[in-house]
Design a protein around this motif. Sequence first.
Motif, mmCIF file in Angstrom:
data_model
loop_
_atom_site.group_PDB
_atom_site.id
_atom_site.type_symbol
_atom_site.label_atom_id
_atom_site.label_comp_id
_atom_site.label_asym_id
_atom_site.label_seq_id
_atom_site.Cartn_x
_atom_site.Cartn_y
_atom_site.Cartn_z
ATOM 1 N N LEU A 205 77.813 77.836 28.943
ATOM 2 C CA LEU A 205 77.031 78.969 29.450
ATOM 3 C C LEU A 205 77.459 79.351 30.863
ATOM 4 C CD1 LEU A 205 73.441 78.025 28.168
ATOM 5 C CD2 LEU A 205 75.047 79.669 27.176
ATOM 6 N N GLU A 206 77.733 78.343 31.680
ATOM 7 C CA GLU A 206 78.178 78.633 33.046
ATOM 8 C C GLU A 206 79.504 79.379 33.040
ATOM 9 O OE1 GLU A 206 78.358 74.932 35.139
ATOM 10 O OE2 GLU A 206 76.201 74.897 35.534
ATOM 11 N N ALA A 207 80.425 78.915 32.178
ATOM 12 C CA ALA A 207 81.734 79.584 32.095
ATOM 13 C C ALA A 207 81.560 81.010 31.602
ATOM 14 C CB ALA A 207 82.662 78.802 31.172
ATOM 15 N N GLY A 208 80.648 81.201 30.646
ATOM 16 C CA GLY A 208 80.384 82.542 30.139
ATOM 17 C C GLY A 208 79.837 83.442 31.235
ATOM 18 N N ALA A 209 78.892 82.894 32.008
ATOM 19 C CA ALA A 209 78.302 83.676 33.095
ATOM 20 C C ALA A 209 79.363 84.018 34.144
ATOM 21 C CB ALA A 209 77.153 82.893 33.734
ATOM 22 N N ALA B 102 73.807 85.152 22.692
ATOM 23 C CA ALA B 102 75.089 85.205 21.960
ATOM 24 C C ALA B 102 75.977 84.019 22.336
ATOM 25 C CB ALA B 102 75.804 86.515 22.255
ATOM 26 N N GLU B 103 75.921 83.627 23.591
ATOM 27 C CA GLU B 103 76.729 82.488 24.041
ATOM 28 C C GLU B 103 76.258 81.198 23.357
ATOM 29 O OE1 GLU B 103 79.379 82.281 25.965
ATOM 30 O OE2 GLU B 103 79.500 84.391 26.489
ATOM 31 N N GLU B 104 74.951 81.033 23.240
ATOM 32 C CA GLU B 104 74.405 79.846 22.565
ATOM 33 C C GLU B 104 74.847 79.799 21.109
ATOM 34 O OE1 GLU B 104 70.209 79.197 25.067
ATOM 35 O OE2 GLU B 104 70.209 80.316 23.190
ATOM 36 N N ARG C 274 88.571 81.092 25.957
ATOM 37 C CA ARG C 274 87.661 82.241 26.008
ATOM 38 C C ARG C 274 87.722 82.924 27.372
ATOM 39 N NH1 ARG C 274 82.795 82.496 23.041
ATOM 40 N NH2 ARG C 274 81.600 82.432 24.960
ATOM 41 N N GLY C 275 87.901 82.093 28.409
ATOM 42 C CA GLY C 275 87.996 82.667 29.763
ATOM 43 C C GLY C 275 89.270 83.462 29.941
#
Lengths: 216, 206
Positions: free
Chosen positions: B146-150, B159-161, B203-204
């Motif tokens: 979640l942190e990387a997504g943020a 959606a990330e979960e 993903r990043g």
Amino acid sequence: MTVNTSPAPSFPSREDQPTAAHSVVETPPPALTAADLLPRTWELRWNAGRHHQEAIGLDRLVNEMTVLERAAQYEHLSTTTLLDELSTRWGLSWTNISRLVGVSVPAIRKWRQGEPSSPQNRSQLAQVVALLNTLDFHFMIEDPARWLEIPLASTPLTLIDAIAARRLDLVLDYAGGRVDLPERVLDRWIPAWRERYRDEFETFVAPDGHRGIRVR
Amino acid sequence: MQGDVFGSVAIPGVDDVEGELGIVLTHPCSMRSAGGHLRDRILLARLIGRDPIPLARWADGFFGLMPLPDLVDGGPFYAASFEHAGRVRSVALDRAQRIACLSRKGILILQQRLIFSWTRVEVPLHRLSSVSEPVLEEADLLEEWLEAGADAGSTDTYAEEEAFDRFLRTSPSGGTATLRDRLRDAETRADVRRSVRRMIAERGAA
């Protein structure tokens, strides 16, 4: 009928012969008793034991120096690079990294976000990276992070706990095969481990797929 | 996560003690539903200010409480009161209001005191650890995800979960054991972490 036609063997005359060994009268050595041999046996045993202990001490020193020398090579790397090495390459959890370095998980989180670490903490991080590389290249342990996390002899204790308890010597002895069983590691580390971790419960997988605890 | 302390939280049914701090009691195994989302409601207990409980006396009594020394700088001695608990809507728990979280050992002590308070059964910490370890590992990895997504600009936590849950349900190398199954085994846990972190990096980069 066959006839032997080869010439008869000729022998040198008695004058040509050197003095035969069998003709020299030997004085038998004095018979040794067990009491005679005992001091020499003790001396050999003592020397062998001393050399064995010296070899063990030297081997331990070499192993620890190998880790420290490798660590010196990594100390110039940034904190984020060292953390990346431990997390992405080796697969350690942040909790275990924090325990190996001796800081809190929030401290590790701050470093991940770019906050600086003290030179001492960076040196500690470099030592952890060096340890994993040493286990891999020097001791040929496949997947060192996994090896460090496996519970020892069905206890909750792992080699990471041993390192956190400042018993790196045990880990290196185990890696080098000087301690052959996880039970021996525990015997040397926590002599009363069998009593401490004996209980009336057991862990099982419940029907919902999660683990549960029940009385044996 | 179990043991997280939130400020400014209203706990339904708990109006007989003063305070605005609450601690999550729901076990990590029961906290998330299908898709990896937080359940609609989770159990919280009220924190009460009281006389300090010395560490030496934690094992002798006060079993209805979870002492939380030095929780607030300059504040009173707080303890979670298990009998003052209620179900709180998870959307009402603001991350910005999370003032503390427990270490892994702290979570296990909370579980041990809770179990003893409600059942009078004393379960050793190492047993609790063996049960909670995989879910705590999964929670840590979800947090990284979640942190990387943020950081990458995603604002859709839901959606990330789901993406994380989907990934954990995949089986590496065509085997039958999913990544989540492999997370339960200490021997394959490091490998799962590497897989998740590789996926986070991919993903990043995408």
